[in-house]
Write an enzyme that holds these catalytic residues in place. Structure first.
Site, PDB file in Angstrom:
ATOM      1  N   CYS A  32       0.825  -1.209   0.000  1.00 39.17           N
ATOM      2  CA  CYS A  32       0.000   0.000   0.000  1.00 39.17           C
ATOM      3  C   CYS A  32       0.859   1.260   0.000  1.00 39.17           C
ATOM      4  O   CYS A  32       2.065   1.213   0.220  1.00 39.17           O
ATOM      5  CB  CYS A  32      -0.895   0.038   1.252  1.00 39.17           C
ATOM      6  SG  CYS A  32      -1.951  -1.406   1.495  1.00 39.17           S
ATOM      7  N   ASP A 451      20.208  37.395 -12.753  1.00 38.50           N
ATOM      8  CA  ASP A 451      18.913  37.738 -13.336  1.00 38.50           C
ATOM      9  C   ASP A 451      18.347  38.974 -12.641  1.00 38.50           C
ATOM     10  O   ASP A 451      18.245  39.016 -11.409  1.00 38.50           O
ATOM     11  CB  ASP A 451      17.958  36.556 -13.173  1.00 38.50           C
ATOM     12  CG  ASP A 451      16.625  36.803 -13.852  1.00 38.50           C
ATOM     13  OD1 ASP A 451      16.499  36.494 -15.042  1.00 38.50           O
ATOM     14  OD2 ASP A 451      15.707  37.309 -13.174  1.00 38.50           O
TER      15      ASP A 451
END
Length: 513
Positions: A32, A451
């Site tokens: 599971c 940037d």
């Protein structure tokens, strides 16, 4: 994480760990996901596995209630740059099905025996077992969402024979293909793809994710960069659909992804494929584009520990860093967009597409072409593009490097080597190479300090570059937060301009002086 810690996660049904590990119950023979809603088994009966394939190899079958095969992938494979992480990304892209273990090993630069040994040691399963688990999941999707014959599904999912297909389905799901098809979940099912009909309208796939998911930001980000002819976004904000053409190993495809997340933690996707054998590859590439295997809990914990980033993380939980479905396309478009406005960059992309793109056999809405192949750009004159000759040379050099393998940007590429190869090309600098590394290679740990928008966002929030080491390995997400902080400031400035035009004008006059 210790086994006792994993058991605590199982006891609390903690969905944060779905896909990070699996547990199996010796008394039932079932494995599971950690969040399985079934009664928690006794600790002495529980075993833990790093992958579904390892659980299957140990003789456990998938739980029909929690559907562990439908969980998002582990964020670890995106963060890791070693051979195991690279191998997992390549297996997810379908390389083993297309090229075999020898092809996988060749791409990684190791022998097949070395790859087998390392994967078994860390994951409890080798490349064939991992690919087999993936084929089983693909087969289940086709069984439950199309009316295709079982024999057709077997080969579409990548199995070598119908017998191999039947045996695998029985081993993984403890059911025959007919029984699995009859157990098709209803439209309200929480986990896994659902659908009906013969698949003529496309194959419906639910793209699972963990934790919160800031879908609006992802759709805004993609919308700002949409290239007409290859991509489009339709619909109103909050219920938008992203559509794009895909270049896949078996032919062209079209993907459609809805903006509104499902209540169980998924994005609705529909895939139209020329060759159904491309289902696994197309699904994984859309997952990379939408950054669906990310772990927002780990990202939030690390970035939220920084006082400057904490308010940003709290403001936008589940922020993602979009990747790319076609790394070559992303690299070319990144070069096209350098030193020009976004609108100009899109215009150059549309001109390139019109001159060198491949028309779709059947256009769909605004989708008309596949992006040009790298080898075609390598020999292209590019006179249709209004740009300096030096940038045309850079585009041709990039096309050549991508076509001959000097620059490798596939799912398993070595990120450091790819960035170095990009920087060796005339006209490509650190910022361009870093952006390609972040998006084309899905690196979650890229920061571009040069940037301008990043610098603006850092000034806006008070973040310091000297603290960036503490943001590892999630600096790409920090960068997205800074970009949004800069955009928020721009929006605020526009509002101030409307409210106080004289003050705004004075600011620009001082700036001009």
């Amino acid at each position: 994480m210790t086994d006792d810690g994993k058991y605590e996660a199982v006891c609390s049904r903690d969905a944060r760990f779905d896909g990070e590990f699996f547990f199996a119950v010796a008394t039932t023979g079932i494995y599971c996901r950690p969040s399985c809603p079934a009664i928690t088994p006794k600790r002495k009966n529980v075993r833990f596995f790093p992958t579904a394939a390892a659980a299957q190899g140990a003789g456990f079958r998938a739980c029909r209630r929690c559907r562990p095969d439908a969980v998002p992938g582990s964020a670890e494979w995106n963060a890791r740059a070693d051979v195991v992480g690279r191998a997992m990304r390549l297996i997810g892209d379908g390389v083993v099905d297309r090229e075999g273990v020898a092809g996988l090993a060749g791409r990684l630069g190791y022998s097949a025996r070395q790859v087998q040994r390392q994967l078994n040691a860390e994951l409890g399963a080798g490349p064939l077992a991992l690919a087999r688990a993936q084929r089983g999941h693909t087969a289940r999707i086709l069984l439950q969402t199309t009316g295709m014959q079982a024999a057709e599904i077997a080969f579409a999912a990548g199995f070598a024979s119908v017998r191999q297909f039947n045996d695998t389905i029985r081993e993984i799901y403890a059911a025959t293909p007919s029984e699995l098809r009859a157990a098709r979940p209803g439209p309200a099912a929480r986990f896994g793809p659902v659908g009906a009909g013969d698949g003529a309208a496309g194959i419906p796939v639910r793209l699972a994710f963990r934790g919160p998911y800031a879908s609006a930001h992802v759709f805004d980000h993609l919308g700002d960069q949409t290239l007409a002819g290859v991509e489009e976004i339709v619909g109103a904000r909050g219920s938008r659909t992203y559509r794009r053409a895909l270049r896949l190993p078996g032919g062209a495809g079209i993907a459609e992804v809805g903006e509104a997340p499902g209540t169980g933690g998924w994005l609705e996707c529909r895939l139209h494929l020329a060759d159904l054998r491309d289902l696994t590859t197309a699904t994984q590439r859309m997952r990379r584009l939408f950054d669906l295997d990310a772990d927002p809990y780990a990202v939030g914990e690390r970035l939220g520990a920084d006082p400057a980033l904490a308010p940003l993380v709290a403001r936008r939980p589940g922020l993602r860093a979009p990747g790319a479905v076609d790394p070559h396309e992303l690299a070319v478009r990144t070069v096209l967009g350098r030193h020009v406005s976004p609108a100009k960059g899109r215009g150059l992309g549309e001109a390139l597409l019109a001159a060198y793109g491949e028309p779709l056999e059947t256009p769909s809405g605004g989708l008309t072409h596949l992006f040009p192949r790298a080898d075609r750009l390598a020999e292209a004159g590019l006179s249709e593009l209004h740009m300096p000759d030096a940038r045309r040379d850079t585009l041709r050099a990039l096309g050549t490097a991508l076509a001959d393998g000097t620059v490798r940007l596939d799912a398993g590429a070595d990120r450091d080597e790819a960035e170095k190869a990009l920087l060796d090309l005339d006209g490509i600098g650190p910022r361009t190479a870093g952006y390609i590394r972040m998006r084309a290679l899905g690196d979650p740990d890229v920061l571009l300090p040069s940037d301008e928008a990043v610098r603006t966002g850092m000034r806006q929030t008070g973040a310091e570059a000297v603290d960036a080491e503490a943001w590892r390995p999630w600096r790409s997400y920090a960068m997205h937060h800074f970009w949004l902080a800069a955009a928020d400031r721009d929006t605020s400035d526009e509002h101030d301009t409307r409210e106080r035009p004289e003050k705004h004008q004075a600011h620009h006059e001082r700036k001009d002086r």
